[in-house]
Motif scaffolding. Structure first.
Motif, PDB file in Angstrom:
ATOM      1  N   VAL A  34     -31.494   5.511  22.016  1.00 50.26           N
ATOM      2  CA  VAL A  34     -32.089   5.773  20.709  1.00 50.26           C
ATOM      3  C   VAL A  34     -32.308   4.431  20.012  1.00 50.26           C
ATOM      4  CG1 VAL A  34     -31.854   6.947  18.501  1.00 50.26           C
ATOM      5  CG2 VAL A  34     -30.895   7.979  20.574  1.00 50.26           C
ATOM      6  N   THR A  35     -33.527   4.214  19.556  1.00 50.46           N
ATOM      7  CA  THR A  35     -33.839   2.998  18.807  1.00 50.46           C
ATOM      8  C   THR A  35     -34.387   3.388  17.440  1.00 50.46           C
ATOM      9  OG1 THR A  35     -36.091   2.887  19.713  1.00 50.46           O
ATOM     10  CG2 THR A  35     -34.364   1.696  20.904  1.00 50.46           C
ATOM     11  N   GLU A  36     -34.123   2.510  16.488  1.00 53.86           N
ATOM     12  CA  GLU A  36     -34.642   2.725  15.132  1.00 53.86           C
ATOM     13  C   GLU A  36     -34.912   1.352  14.535  1.00 53.86           C
ATOM     14  OE1 GLU A  36     -35.316   3.268  11.116  1.00 53.86           O
ATOM     15  OE2 GLU A  36     -33.415   2.352  11.720  1.00 53.86           O
ATOM     16  N   GLY A  37     -36.147   1.165  14.069  1.00 55.31           N
ATOM     17  CA  GLY A  37     -36.513  -0.142  13.549  1.00 55.31           C
ATOM     18  C   GLY A  37     -36.472  -1.225  14.610  1.00 55.31           C
ATOM     19  N   GLY A  38     -36.694  -0.845  15.893  1.00 51.78           N
ATOM     20  CA  GLY A  38     -36.687  -1.813  16.983  1.00 51.78           C
ATOM     21  C   GLY A  38     -35.312  -2.142  17.517  1.00 51.78           C
ATOM     22  N   ARG A  39     -34.240  -1.582  16.937  1.00 49.25           N
ATOM     23  CA  ARG A  39     -32.876  -1.873  17.364  1.00 49.25           C
ATOM     24  C   ARG A  39     -32.273  -0.682  18.105  1.00 49.25           C
ATOM     25  NH1 ARG A  39     -30.102  -5.990  14.316  1.00 49.25           N
ATOM     26  NH2 ARG A  39     -31.471  -6.961  12.770  1.00 49.25           N
ATOM     27  N   ALA A  40     -31.369  -0.975  19.017  1.00 46.94           N
ATOM     28  CA  ALA A  40     -30.610   0.084  19.678  1.00 46.94           C
ATOM     29  C   ALA A  40     -29.542   0.588  18.721  1.00 46.94           C
ATOM     30  CB  ALA A  40     -29.966  -0.447  20.950  1.00 46.94           C
ATOM     31  N   VAL A  41     -29.522   1.894  18.494  1.00 49.59           N
ATOM     32  CA  VAL A  41     -28.570   2.458  17.532  1.00 49.59           C
ATOM     33  C   VAL A  41     -27.773   3.619  18.112  1.00 49.59           C
ATOM     34  CG1 VAL A  41     -29.886   1.721  15.509  1.00 49.59           C
ATOM     35  CG2 VAL A  41     -30.357   3.962  16.557  1.00 49.59           C
ATOM     36  N   GLY A  42     -27.972   3.952  19.386  1.00 46.92           N
ATOM     37  CA  GLY A  42     -27.201   5.039  19.953  1.00 46.92           C
ATOM     38  C   GLY A  42     -27.793   5.550  21.248  1.00 46.92           C
ATOM     39  N   ILE A  43     -27.217   6.632  21.733  1.00 42.58           N
ATOM     40  CA  ILE A  43     -27.658   7.232  22.985  1.00 42.58           C
ATOM     41  C   ILE A  43     -27.649   8.758  22.863  1.00 42.58           C
ATOM     42  CG2 ILE A  43     -26.803   5.317  24.398  1.00 42.58           C
ATOM     43  CD1 ILE A  43     -24.417   7.087  25.171  1.00 42.58           C
ATOM     44  N   VAL A  44     -28.366   9.395  23.790  1.00 41.29           N
ATOM     45  CA  VAL A  44     -28.323  10.845  23.949  1.00 41.29           C
ATOM     46  C   VAL A  44     -27.703  11.131  25.309  1.00 41.29           C
ATOM     47  CG1 VAL A  44     -29.664  12.969  24.134  1.00 41.29           C
ATOM     48  CG2 VAL A  44     -30.332  11.209  22.494  1.00 41.29           C
ATOM     49  N   THR A  45     -26.737  12.059  25.337  1.00 41.19           N
ATOM     50  CA  THR A  45     -26.051  12.367  26.583  1.00 41.19           C
ATOM     51  C   THR A  45     -26.120  13.863  26.885  1.00 41.19           C
ATOM     52  OG1 THR A  45     -23.913  12.736  25.492  1.00 41.19           O
ATOM     53  CG2 THR A  45     -24.412  10.484  26.202  1.00 41.19           C
ATOM     54  N   ARG A  46     -25.860  14.173  28.138  1.00 44.70           N
ATOM     55  CA  ARG A  46     -25.740  15.569  28.569  1.00 44.70           C
ATOM     56  C   ARG A  46     -24.377  15.760  29.198  1.00 44.70           C
ATOM     57  NH1 ARG A  46     -26.555  18.521  33.340  1.00 44.70           N
ATOM     58  NH2 ARG A  46     -27.011  20.737  32.958  1.00 44.70           N
ATOM     59  N   ASP A  47     -23.633  16.752  28.739  1.00 42.27           N
ATOM     60  CA  ASP A  47     -22.354  17.103  29.335  1.00 42.27           C
ATOM     61  C   ASP A  47     -22.625  17.769  30.679  1.00 42.27           C
ATOM     62  OD1 ASP A  47     -20.051  18.914  30.007  1.00 42.27           O
ATOM     63  OD2 ASP A  47     -19.205  17.982  28.212  1.00 42.27           O
ATOM     64  N   LEU A  48     -22.129  17.175  31.751  1.00 40.76           N
ATOM     65  CA  LEU A  48     -22.463  17.674  33.080  1.00 40.76           C
ATOM     66  C   LEU A  48     -21.747  18.977  33.417  1.00 40.76           C
ATOM     67  CD1 LEU A  48     -22.598  14.359  35.142  1.00 40.76           C
ATOM     68  CD2 LEU A  48     -24.413  15.547  33.899  1.00 40.76           C
ATOM     69  N   GLY A  49     -20.766  19.346  32.638  1.00 37.89           N
ATOM     70  CA  GLY A  49     -20.094  20.609  32.872  1.00 37.89           C
ATOM     71  C   GLY A  49     -20.693  21.766  32.108  1.00 37.89           C
ATOM     72  N   THR A  50     -21.128  21.516  30.877  1.00 37.66           N
ATOM     73  CA  THR A  50     -21.633  22.602  30.021  1.00 37.66           C
ATOM     74  C   THR A  50     -23.132  22.531  29.779  1.00 37.66           C
ATOM     75  OG1 THR A  50     -21.317  21.353  27.955  1.00 37.66           O
ATOM     76  CG2 THR A  50     -19.422  22.564  28.824  1.00 37.66           C
TER      77      THR A  50
ATOM     78  N   THR B  26     -26.547  10.812  13.291  1.00 36.72           N
ATOM     79  CA  THR B  26     -27.180  11.488  14.420  1.00 36.72           C
ATOM     80  C   THR B  26     -28.163  12.567  14.006  1.00 36.72           C
ATOM     81  OG1 THR B  26     -25.259  12.957  14.581  1.00 36.72           O
ATOM     82  CG2 THR B  26     -25.281  11.009  15.997  1.00 36.72           C
ATOM     83  N   ASP B  27     -28.283  12.847  12.697  1.00 35.71           N
ATOM     84  CA  ASP B  27     -29.342  13.750  12.262  1.00 35.71           C
ATOM     85  C   ASP B  27     -30.575  12.979  11.779  1.00 35.71           C
ATOM     86  OD1 ASP B  27     -28.360  12.696   9.918  1.00 35.71           O
ATOM     87  OD2 ASP B  27     -27.885  14.623   8.974  1.00 35.71           O
ATOM     88  N   HIS B  28     -30.570  11.663  12.005  1.00 35.16           N
ATOM     89  CA  HIS B  28     -31.729  10.838  11.673  1.00 35.16           C
ATOM     90  C   HIS B  28     -32.898  11.237  12.572  1.00 35.16           C
ATOM     91  CE1 HIS B  28     -34.268   7.186  11.580  1.00 35.16           C
ATOM     92  NE2 HIS B  28     -33.691   6.899  10.416  1.00 35.16           N
ATOM     93  N   PRO B  29     -34.154  11.125  12.091  1.00 37.49           N
ATOM     94  CA  PRO B  29     -35.309  11.510  12.917  1.00 37.49           C
ATOM     95  C   PRO B  29     -35.367  10.814  14.276  1.00 37.49           C
ATOM     96  CG  PRO B  29     -35.983  11.230  10.639  1.00 37.49           C
ATOM     97  CD  PRO B  29     -34.554  10.810  10.704  1.00 37.49           C
ATOM     98  N   ALA B  30     -34.860   9.577  14.368  1.00 39.29           N
ATOM     99  CA  ALA B  30     -34.878   8.886  15.664  1.00 39.29           C
ATOM    100  C   ALA B  30     -34.027   9.629  16.682  1.00 39.29           C
ATOM    101  CB  ALA B  30     -34.381   7.447  15.501  1.00 39.29           C
ATOM    102  N   PHE B  31     -32.902  10.177  16.235  1.00 40.16           N
ATOM    103  CA  PHE B  31     -32.032  10.922  17.133  1.00 40.16           C
ATOM    104  C   PHE B  31     -32.614  12.303  17.456  1.00 40.16           C
ATOM    105  CE2 PHE B  31     -29.017   7.734  15.754  1.00 40.16           C
ATOM    106  CZ  PHE B  31     -28.231   7.528  16.877  1.00 40.16           C
ATOM    107  N   THR B  32     -33.124  12.983  16.457  1.00 36.61           N
ATOM    108  CA  THR B  32     -33.669  14.317  16.716  1.00 36.61           C
ATOM    109  C   THR B  32     -34.868  14.249  17.661  1.00 36.61           C
ATOM    110  OG1 THR B  32     -34.991  14.176  14.678  1.00 36.61           O
ATOM    111  CG2 THR B  32     -32.846  15.243  14.526  1.00 36.61           C
ATOM    112  N   GLN B  33     -35.659  13.187  17.535  1.00 35.21           N
ATOM    113  CA  GLN B  33     -36.784  13.030  18.455  1.00 35.21           C
ATOM    114  C   GLN B  33     -36.303  12.739  19.868  1.00 35.21           C
ATOM    115  OE1 GLN B  33     -40.231  13.439  17.909  1.00 35.21           O
ATOM    116  NE2 GLN B  33     -40.106  13.379  20.148  1.00 35.21           N
ATOM    117  N   ALA B  34     -35.277  11.886  20.003  1.00 37.88           N
ATOM    118  CA  ALA B  34     -34.743  11.571  21.327  1.00 37.88           C
ATOM    119  C   ALA B  34     -34.147  12.809  21.982  1.00 37.88           C
ATOM    120  CB  ALA B  34     -33.696  10.462  21.222  1.00 37.88           C
TER     121      ALA B  34
END
Length: 638
Positions: free
Chosen positions: A195-211, A471-479
């Motif tokens: 996840v990037t916002e304003g050209g900077r890395a600000v987080g990630i999106v993950t998937r729980d492999l069990g659920t 994590t409810d920022h538009p950059a995260f919701t789009q990712a």
């Protein structure tokens, strides 16, 4: 885009110390105000998470394994290099630096490699203090052995389990920080987007492999320590779950990918036994200390190896490279083995191997001494092949093993995306076009324990008082929407062929045309075939099950989709680089003796590729390499 490697000024021996003084610092009380995500918990990731946590940063560590101890670092066998000079045989920081630059065929950044050599001794001190059971000599001192590309003994080892023991040391350091509350460990969690916002890395999106749950995680900085991409070849020495997805998704978000065609084919692996095999097994390079490599002089010799007389054997590495013998660098040894087999001198049921013979060493040292050094490796070989390596020579052949390419990083290990770091095999920085044996563990722990913890504050310090977006920022919701769309899209195809069928076909294309030997016609054909196969994958792959539970087929489908895009870039990079260097061997560019022939006037640079979309050509940016302390020369190991 202009690439600024941020290499410090001054004498090379002083650059690292000067840089540590010049970087901005975060005081101990303020460190807890910063959050850092570390993806991957192998040697690089676990050591980074442990060190950052102990410094006081709030760390979130992610692994798709059920335990960090299952990281592929555990599979490293032979040892770890360090310039301790315990044998008093002429080793030094500069010699380790020189050997690494030369071994990489003069395609690495001098400043980074010198720093690696500088901190190598500190790694051994750190690991020994943690209780890593390095082999010791009779008097109690740490023992060393030799590895390829060096004429000194600088490799520290724990029998054939060095990676496992070092990983346990890094894991216990990280586990302590988990207990202290400074590291929040997320297992069975795969990163599927940056996840990037304003050209900077600000987080990630993950998937729980069990659920199957898709979630977002925010931080001031993101560190990728997810290893290399040899599994693009399908058959490799890597664990089956190893993949490129984390760094590839970062690449799609703006991180340049450097030198993707620099892949290493390890010369000592157990040969493929049938067409349905799904993995290859590494036999440690350390075996080349005492094992002698040979083939019969005559083609199609059907006799058992012990019935072939000495004068009917060709110890071809000793013959061609008398100064280094069986301990030439990996790219040299692998190409030589390929040459023998292409000449019809291969051995074994499929004529796809050469012999690695310990009879001379057993006769000189005794079986007990060889068993003390290599016993677990011999046992593993016997279990796989049904052959006793104490009685008959091992059969070996080269296999994809390590990748020198990766995300471009500067001297601080930051990618072209501010706030995004890549460490260990996930970056390109230290090994040039060929990694020397026992240097992967060295780089991973150098980056994690000593380099990143000293450089990340330079980025974080100016952000004091700034919170990463929620994590409810538009950059995260789009990712999250993008990830969900990719997952649903794979499940919706409902084609007729399995994911593994497509992966095997892709791997064969890459091995045939972008493996140990490459040429223009083959690379152009590979690009065309990969594109056609990718289109077929998108319309005919069958992913069984759903997305709300454990689904190995879905996991593999996402990873193979990324391998398709990476595979095309590997071939494009190999096609662009009209020279031979290290593991990149263009048949059009070789010496009269069949060695790699570089073109320093045109290609003494890093080729960093930018993503422009799945159906558009990537953009190229170069970083010129400067050689002020190691003179450019044709490599010779004769």
């Amino acid at each position: 885009m202009q690439l600024d490697a941020k290499i410090p000024a001054g004498p090379i021996a002083d650059k690292w110390d000067s840089h540590r003084f010049d970087v901005k610092l975060v005081n101990p009380a303020n460190k807890r105000k910063f959050s850092v995500i570390v993806v991957g918990t192998g040697l690089a990731g676990a050591s980074a998470a442990a060190t950052l946590g102990e410094l006081g940063y709030r760390v979130k560590a992610f692994t798709f394994h059920d335990s960090p101890r299952r990281a592929h670092s555990i599979a490293a066998q032979g040892g770890i290099n360090a310039a301790k000079n315990y044998h008093n045989d002429g080793d030094s920081v500069f010699r380790l630096f020189y050997d690494t630059v030369k071994g990489g065929d003069y395609r690495s950044r001098e400043a980074n490699v010198y720093r690696l050599a500088q901190v190598s001794g500190e790694i051994i001190d750190q690991a020994t203090a943690q209780g890593v059971p390095f082999a010791r000599e009779y008097g109690g001192l740490l023992d060393n052995r030799s590895f390829g590309g060096a004429q000194v003994s600088r490799t520290f080892y724990a029998r054939g389990q060095t990676g496992q023991q070092l990983l346990l040391g890094a894991y216990q350091a990280m586990a302590r920080q988990v207990h202290e509350g400074s590291v929040d460990l997320h297992t069975k969690s795969e990163m599927l987007d940056l996840v990037t916002e304003g050209g900077r890395a600000v987080g990630i999106v993950t998937r729980d492999l069990g659920t199957g749950e898709i979630s977002s995680h925010s931080a001031h900085a993101v560190v990728l320590a997810t290893g290399g991409y040899s599994n693009a070849f399908f058959l490799s020495t890597n664990a089956k779950a190893c993949n490129v997805s984390a760094i590839w998704r970062a690449h799609r978000k703006g991180a340049l990918f450097a030198n993707p065609c620099y892949t290493q084919i390890h010369p000592t692996c157990i040969p493929q036994s049938d067409d349905f095999q799904s993995k290859l097994t590494l036999m440690s390079e350390s075996l080349r200390n005492d094992g002698r490599i040979w083939v019969p002089v005559e083609a199609d010799d059907e006799r058992p190896p012990n019935e072939i007389a000495e004068d009917e054997r060709d110890y071809y590495l000793e013959r061609r490279y008398p100064a280094f013998g069986n301990l030439v660098p990996r790219d040299v040894a692998s190409r030589a083995a390929k040459g023998m087999i292409d000449a019809g001198l291969g051995i074994g049921p499929r004529r796809n191997g050469v012999y690695l013979d310990f009879a001379t060493a057993i006769g000189r040292l005794g079986r007990d001494a060889i068993e003390a050094k290599y016993g677990n490796l011999f046992e593993m070989y016997a279990n796989i092949t049904g052959e006793d390596p104490y009685a008959v020579p091992m059969r070996i052949y080269p296999a994809p093993h390590y990748t020198m390419g990766g995300l471009w990083v500067d001297y601080n290990l930051m990618t072209t995306v501010p706030g995004l770091y890549a460490i260990g095999e996930a970056n390109f920085s230290d090994h040039g076009a060929n990694r020397l044996g026992a240097s992967a563990l060295m780089q991973g722990l150098a980056d994690g324990y000593f380099v990143l913890p000293n450089t990340i504050s330079d980025y974080l310090a100016p952000l004091l008082g700034v919170q990463p977006p929620p994590t409810d920022h538009p950059a995260f919701t789009q990712a999250v929407a993008d990830v969900t769309g990719r997952v649903d899209g794979l499940l919706a195809v409902k084609g007729t062929r399995t994911v593994d069928w497509f992966h095997r076909q892709l791997g064969k294309i890459l091995w045939d045309y972008c493996g140990m030997a490459r040429n223009r016609a083959g690379l152009e054909k590979a690009i065309s075939e990969i594109r056609a196969l990718r289109e077929e994958f998108q319309t005919d792959v069958r992913v069984l099950g759903g997305g709300e539970t454990l689904n190995l087929s879905l996991e593999r489908a996402g990873r193979v989709a990324d391998f398709f895009e990476l595979g095309e870039l590997m071939c494009r990079d190999a096609l662009y680089r009209e020279e031979s260097a290290g593991g990149h061997f263009r048949e059009e560019h070789q010496t009269d003796e069949g060695e790699a022939l570089r073109d320093d006037d045109r290609f003494a640079h890093v080729a960093a590729w930018g993503w422009n979309g799945p159906d558009r050509d990537p953009s190229l940016t170069v970083e010129q390499l400067q050689f002020e302390h190691v003179k450019l020369a044709q490599r010779s190991y004769k």
